[in-house]
Enzyme design. Structure first.
Site, PDB file in Angstrom:
ATOM      1  N   SER A   1       0.416  -1.012  -0.107  1.00  0.00           N
ATOM      2  CA  SER A   1       0.036  -0.339   0.405  1.00  0.00           C
ATOM      3  C   SER A   1       0.625   1.601   0.275  1.00  0.00           C
ATOM      4  O   SER A   1       1.431   1.347   0.840  1.00  0.00           O
ATOM      5  CB  SER A   1      -0.685  -0.193   1.384  1.00  0.00           C
ATOM      6  OG  SER A   1      -1.591   1.629   0.885  1.00  0.00           O
TER       7      SER A   1
ATOM      8  N   HIS B   1      -1.748  -1.093  -3.904  1.00  0.00           N
ATOM      9  CA  HIS B   1      -2.715  -1.534  -3.778  1.00  0.00           C
ATOM     10  C   HIS B   1      -2.682   0.831  -2.773  1.00  0.00           C
ATOM     11  O   HIS B   1      -1.872   1.487  -2.534  1.00  0.00           O
ATOM     12  CB  HIS B   1      -2.682  -1.660  -1.967  1.00  0.00           C
ATOM     13  CG  HIS B   1      -3.951  -1.361  -1.164  1.00  0.00           C
ATOM     14  ND1 HIS B   1      -5.409  -2.083  -1.705  1.00  0.00           N
ATOM     15  CD2 HIS B   1      -4.801  -0.556  -0.527  1.00  0.00           C
ATOM     16  CE1 HIS B   1      -6.260  -1.585  -0.422  1.00  0.00           C
ATOM     17  NE2 HIS B   1      -5.540  -0.686  -0.197  1.00  0.00           N
TER      18      HIS B   1
ATOM     19  N   MET C   1     -12.178   4.988  -0.236  1.00  0.00           N
ATOM     20  CA  MET C   1     -12.502   5.424   1.303  1.00  0.00           C
ATOM     21  C   MET C   1     -13.077   6.640   1.475  1.00  0.00           C
ATOM     22  O   MET C   1     -12.503   7.336   1.546  1.00  0.00           O
ATOM     23  CB  MET C   1     -11.088   5.476   2.247  1.00  0.00           C
ATOM     24  CG  MET C   1     -11.243   3.877   2.827  1.00  0.00           C
ATOM     25  SD  MET C   1      -9.403   3.316   3.426  1.00  0.00           S
ATOM     26  CE  MET C   1      -8.419   4.057   2.172  1.00  0.00           C
TER      27      MET C   1
ATOM     28  N   ASP D   1      -6.944  -5.978   5.185  1.00  0.00           N
ATOM     29  CA  ASP D   1      -5.998  -4.650   4.955  1.00  0.00           C
ATOM     30  C   ASP D   1      -6.161  -4.465   6.252  1.00  0.00           C
ATOM     31  O   ASP D   1      -6.877  -3.385   6.780  1.00  0.00           O
ATOM     32  CB  ASP D   1      -7.345  -3.709   3.996  1.00  0.00           C
ATOM     33  CG  ASP D   1      -6.217  -2.410   3.903  1.00  0.00           C
ATOM     34  OD1 ASP D   1      -5.217  -1.955   3.853  1.00  0.00           O
ATOM     35  OD2 ASP D   1      -7.210  -1.596   2.773  1.00  0.00           O
TER      36      ASP D   1
HETATM   37  C1  DX5 Z   1      -5.861   1.926   6.221  1.00  0.00           C
HETATM   38  C2  DX5 Z   1      -5.513   1.728   4.525  1.00  0.00           C
HETATM   39  C3  DX5 Z   1      -4.793   0.321   4.485  1.00  0.00           C
HETATM   40  C4  DX5 Z   1      -3.644   1.349   4.753  1.00  0.00           C
HETATM   41  C5  DX5 Z   1      -2.573  -0.319   5.346  1.00  0.00           C
HETATM   42  O1  DX5 Z   1      -6.417   2.618   5.893  1.00  0.00           O
HETATM   43  O2  DX5 Z   1      -6.621   0.764   3.734  1.00  0.00           O
HETATM   44  O3  DX5 Z   1      -4.354   0.465   2.526  1.00  0.00           O
HETATM   45  O4  DX5 Z   1      -2.563   1.491   4.137  1.00  0.00           O
HETATM   46  O5  DX5 Z   1      -1.434  -0.182   6.060  1.00  0.00           O
HETATM   47  P1  DX5 Z   1      -0.731  -1.023   7.566  1.00  0.00           P
HETATM   48  O6  DX5 Z   1       0.021  -1.903   6.515  1.00  0.00           O
HETATM   49  O7  DX5 Z   1       0.558   0.478   7.588  1.00  0.00           O
HETATM   50  O8  DX5 Z   1      -1.684  -0.819   8.711  1.00  0.00           O
HETATM   51 ZN    ZN Z   2      -6.551  -0.205   1.632  1.00  0.00          ZN
END
Ligand code: DX5
Ligand code: ZN
Length: 220
Positions: free
Chosen positions: A8, A33, A68, A171
């Site tokens: 991500s 992502h 989101m 995620d």
């Molecule tokens: C959270 C996002 C994730 C985020 C995950 O709101 O949707 O994709 O980047 O981050 P990590 O892996 O740091 O928890």
């Molecule tokens: Zn995400």
């Protein structure tokens, strides 16, 4: 199922975004992502379609866009034109989830639904035939670097039973410590921000640390 790793870019160094995406690809990432946040559905604002377009220019990997945002129906076309391969919308943000999934598919993209930790599995049951992927949030969305929520695991198992062989992404808080449990519970795509881009030994080391756990599991 083959386990895929989806770095991500929310956790990337934006001053070196292209370089870091290329590094993730060179180190065996399966997709990229991209977390789009609007400051309304979630408190933070991240980035929009221009970053999708920039990512498209530096990698051949599929771009998995996680919206989101409220009213995602207004942003599907621009994301498709920017080079997204898959778009997931939040069940909680859509009054007309069925329609928007159709809209995504009309653009020739994979369509996905994301479910927050509090959202029951049944909320996606009626749209399963339209889904190419499901994002099971293992943190409350809105920021990287949060703690993994193990209480989501029973729902993850339930969604795997409902969903057959389609991709289930997890995620939030995925790293070498949590990859084992999510794979055991049915996830096959690991979205990982901090554990890849923030890894001590660099991006490659972050990806290898997770793959290493899986290899040891299958060897043992
Ligand atoms: C959270 C996002 C994730 C985020 C995950 O709101 O949707 O994709 O980047 O981050 P990590 O892996 O740091 O928890
Ligand atoms: Zn995400």
């Amino acid at each position: 199922m083959k386990i895929k790793i989806a770095p991500s870019i929310l956790a990337a160094d934006f001053t070196r975004l292209g370089e870091q995406i290329r590094e993730a690809e060179a180190n065996g990432a399966d997709l990229i992502h991209i977390d789009v946040m609007d400051g309304r559905f979630v408190p933070n604002i991240s980035f929009g379609h221009l970053i999708v377009e920039a990512a498209r220019r530096v990698t051949q990997l599929p771009l998995d866009v996680h919206l989101m945002i409220v009213e995602p129906e207004h942003h599907i076309e621009v994301m498709a034109n920017a080079g997204a391969n898959a778009i997931s919308v939040h069940v909680e943000a859509c009054s007309h989830l069925h329609r928007i999934l159709q809209q995504i598919k009309q653009h020739g993209l994979k369509a996905g639904a994301a479910v927050n930790p509090h959202t029951p599995a049944v909320m996606i049951q009626e749209v399963l035939p339209l889904l190419d992927e499901i994002i099971v949030m293992t943190v409350n969305p809105g920021a990287g670097g949060q703690d993994f929520l193990p209480e989501v695991m029973p729902k993850l198992r339930q969604i795997r039973r409902m969903a057959g062989s389609i991709d289930i992404l997890v995620d939030g808080g995925i790293d070498a410590d949590t990859i084992g449990i999510v794979v055991e519970n049915g996830a096959n795509v690991m979205v990982a921000g901090s554990s890849v881009f923030g890894a001590n030994g660099g991006i490659g080391a972050g990806i290898r640390a997770m793959r290493g756990v899986l290899e040891n599991k299958s060897a043992g």
